[in-house]
Scaffold this motif. Sequence first.
Motif, PDB file in Angstrom:
ATOM      1  N   LEU A 137       0.822  -1.205   0.000  1.00 24.78           N
ATOM      2  CA  LEU A 137       0.000   0.000   0.000  1.00 24.78           C
ATOM      3  C   LEU A 137       0.862   1.262   0.000  1.00 24.78           C
ATOM      4  N   ALA A 138       1.970   1.231   0.744  1.00 28.38           N
ATOM      5  CA  ALA A 138       2.864   2.393   0.793  1.00 28.38           C
ATOM      6  C   ALA A 138       3.513   2.650  -0.560  1.00 28.38           C
ATOM      7  N   LEU A 139       3.989   1.604  -1.216  1.00 31.64           N
ATOM      8  CA  LEU A 139       4.625   1.768  -2.523  1.00 31.64           C
ATOM      9  C   LEU A 139       3.621   2.259  -3.559  1.00 31.64           C
ATOM     10  N   THR A 140       2.409   1.714  -3.546  1.00 28.62           N
ATOM     11  CA  THR A 140       1.398   2.132  -4.516  1.00 28.62           C
ATOM     12  C   THR A 140       1.001   3.587  -4.308  1.00 28.62           C
ATOM     13  N   ALA A 141       0.759   3.974  -3.063  1.00 29.73           N
ATOM     14  CA  ALA A 141       0.374   5.361  -2.784  1.00 29.73           C
ATOM     15  C   ALA A 141       1.498   6.329  -3.144  1.00 29.73           C
ATOM     16  N   THR A 142       2.732   5.964  -2.838  1.00 36.43           N
ATOM     17  CA  THR A 142       3.865   6.831  -3.177  1.00 36.43           C
ATOM     18  C   THR A 142       4.023   6.961  -4.691  1.00 36.43           C
ATOM     19  N   GLY A 143       3.880   5.847  -5.405  1.00 32.78           N
ATOM     20  CA  GLY A 143       3.969   5.902  -6.856  1.00 32.78           C
ATOM     21  C   GLY A 143       2.902   6.784  -7.467  1.00 32.78           C
ATOM     22  N   LEU A 144       1.674   6.704  -6.955  1.00 36.00           N
ATOM     23  CA  LEU A 144       0.598   7.543  -7.467  1.00 36.00           C
ATOM     24  C   LEU A 144       0.847   9.019  -7.168  1.00 36.00           C
ATOM     25  N   ALA A 145       1.329   9.313  -5.963  1.00 32.89           N
ATOM     26  CA  ALA A 145       1.601  10.702  -5.609  1.00 32.89           C
ATOM     27  C   ALA A 145       2.681  11.307  -6.502  1.00 32.89           C
ATOM     28  N   LEU A 146       3.701  10.532  -6.827  1.00 32.54           N
ATOM     29  CA  LEU A 146       4.773  11.038  -7.686  1.00 32.54           C
ATOM     30  C   LEU A 146       4.368  11.073  -9.154  1.00 32.54           C
ATOM     31  N   THR A 147       3.348  10.313  -9.537  1.00 33.72           N
ATOM     32  CA  THR A 147       2.917  10.291 -10.938  1.00 33.72           C
ATOM     33  C   THR A 147       2.455  11.663 -11.400  1.00 33.72           C
ATOM     34  N   ALA A 148       1.853  12.448 -10.519  1.00 33.64           N
ATOM     35  CA  ALA A 148       1.369  13.769 -10.900  1.00 33.64           C
ATOM     36  C   ALA A 148       2.496  14.678 -11.379  1.00 33.64           C
ATOM     37  N   ARG A 149       3.717  14.453 -10.895  1.00 34.13           N
ATOM     38  CA  ARG A 149       4.863  15.281 -11.299  1.00 34.13           C
ATOM     39  C   ARG A 149       5.796  14.581 -12.280  1.00 34.13           C
ATOM     40  N   LEU A 150       5.991  13.296 -12.100  1.00 34.40           N
ATOM     41  CA  LEU A 150       7.011  12.591 -12.882  1.00 34.40           C
ATOM     42  C   LEU A 150       6.445  11.750 -14.008  1.00 34.40           C
ATOM     43  N   GLY A 151       5.127  11.544 -14.027  1.00 34.26           N
ATOM     44  CA  GLY A 151       4.537  10.740 -15.082  1.00 34.26           C
ATOM     45  C   GLY A 151       4.378   9.290 -14.689  1.00 34.26           C
ATOM     46  N   PRO A 152       3.580   8.532 -15.463  1.00 35.32           N
ATOM     47  CA  PRO A 152       3.242   7.161 -15.095  1.00 35.32           C
ATOM     48  C   PRO A 152       4.330   6.138 -15.371  1.00 35.32           C
ATOM     49  N   VAL A 153       5.457   6.561 -15.925  1.00 36.20           N
ATOM     50  CA  VAL A 153       6.560   5.628 -16.181  1.00 36.20           C
ATOM     51  C   VAL A 153       7.693   5.840 -15.179  1.00 36.20           C
ATOM     52  N   LEU A 154       8.134   7.074 -15.079  1.00 37.24           N
ATOM     53  CA  LEU A 154       9.281   7.374 -14.222  1.00 37.24           C
ATOM     54  C   LEU A 154       8.949   7.209 -12.743  1.00 37.24           C
ATOM     55  N   ALA A 155       7.753   7.630 -12.329  1.00 41.61           N
ATOM     56  CA  ALA A 155       7.393   7.572 -10.909  1.00 41.61           C
ATOM     57  C   ALA A 155       7.428   6.147 -10.353  1.00 41.61           C
ATOM     58  N   PRO A 156       6.703   5.196 -10.942  1.00 46.55           N
ATOM     59  CA  PRO A 156       6.779   3.828 -10.389  1.00 46.55           C
ATOM     60  C   PRO A 156       8.148   3.203 -10.545  1.00 46.55           C
ATOM     61  N   ALA A 157       8.909   3.608 -11.592  1.00 48.39           N
ATOM     62  CA  ALA A 157      10.260   3.064 -11.747  1.00 48.39           C
ATOM     63  C   ALA A 157      11.154   3.515 -10.593  1.00 48.39           C
ATOM     64  N   LEU A 158      11.059   4.794 -10.217  1.00 48.31           N
ATOM     65  CA  LEU A 158      11.870   5.298  -9.102  1.00 48.31           C
ATOM     66  C   LEU A 158      11.442   4.663  -7.781  1.00 48.31           C
ATOM     67  N   VAL A 159      10.146   4.513  -7.579  1.00 49.34           N
ATOM     68  CA  VAL A 159       9.670   3.907  -6.332  1.00 49.34           C
ATOM     69  C   VAL A 159      10.120   2.454  -6.246  1.00 49.34           C
ATOM     70  N   SER A 160      10.019   1.725  -7.348  1.00 45.30           N
ATOM     71  CA  SER A 160      10.460   0.328  -7.346  1.00 45.30           C
ATOM     72  C   SER A 160      11.961   0.235  -7.081  1.00 45.30           C
ATOM     73  N   GLY A 161      12.734   1.110  -7.742  1.00 48.83           N
ATOM     74  CA  GLY A 161      14.174   1.121  -7.494  1.00 48.83           C
ATOM     75  C   GLY A 161      14.517   1.462  -6.061  1.00 48.83           C
TER      76      GLY A 161
END
Length: 290
Positions: free
Chosen positions: A202-226
Motif C-alpha cells: 500500500l505504501a509503494l502504490t500510494a507513493t507511486g501515485l503521488a509522484l505520478t502527478a509530477r514525474l509521469g506514469p513511467v518514471l514515478a513507479p520506476a523510481l519507487v520500485s528502485g
Amino acid sequence: MRDDTHDGTGWHADIDDLRAYARGELRAPRLWSVDTHLVTCAICRGTLAEVSDPQTLDAGWERLDAELDAPRPGFVEGLLLRIGVADHTARLLLATPVLRASWLGAVLLVLAMTVASVYTSDSPVLFLALAPLLPLTGVALSYGPALDPTHELAVVAPLHGFRLLMTRTIAVLVASLGLNGLATLALPGYGLRALAWLVPALALTATGLALTARLGPVLAPALVSGGWVALLMVTEATTHGMLAAFTGPAQGVAAAVAVIAACVLHRMRDRFDASPVPSPFTHFARRSTS
C-alpha cells in the motif's frame, strides 16, 4: 380510441394517441394498447405513417440501429451495471489492461514461482520482497498514454482524470492483493509474517501515485520500485537479514508513508484533471528544442 365498427375491427386508435405514439410521448397503459393494435390494423399503421414526422422516424431508426449495433455487456459488466455502476465507468474499468487474462496469468505464474522458492530456501524473503511491487506495477500499467491502449477512450470519457485513476487503481489493487492473498495461503507455516507484504504494498502504490502527478506514469513507479529494491539491499547489508524490513517498527514506518503519500495524492488530485499526466521525457524534450 375512435369507434369504427363498419370495417369489422370494432375500433381504431385515436389520432392524438397516434401522434403521441410517433413522438414517443405516449405513456402506459395506452402505449401498450396502441402498440398491440398496430400489429393487426393496417388502417392505423397507414394513419401513423401520415401523422409521423419523417425526421422523427429517421431518428427512431437511427436509435434502433445504434441499439442493435451496441455491444452486449458481458457477465462482469452486467453485474457492475446491476449494482449501480455507470455504463461508461464499467466499460473503462473492464478495459483496464492489467485485468486481462494475460496479465493475471503472468502474476499467478510469478507468485507460484516465488512460493516454490520459499519452500526450496525455507525463507519467505523473496516473496515478501516481490509481493509489494506487483500492485505498483499493475497501477503503472493501467494508466497513461504510454502503456494503456485504451487511453484515447479514457480521455473522452465523462470522468475526471483523478476519478479514472482511482477507479482503475482500486480495480488493480483488488486483483493484485487478492492474488497475493491466495499466494499467502500457500505459506501457512509462517503465520502473520506471510502477510508482512501488505502494508509495504500500500505504501509503494500510494507513493507511486503521488509522484505520478509530477514525474509521469513511467518514471514515478520506476523510481519507487528502485528505491524499494535499494532499501532491501541496504537493510540486508546492515542487519544481515532482509526480514528486518518487515518487522513491527518497519511496518509502522510503511503505514506512515502510505498515509502521507495518500494525503499528498489527494492534495494534487487537480493535476490529473487539468491536463494529461505529464510524460517523464517532457522536460528533456523541451530542453532539446530550446
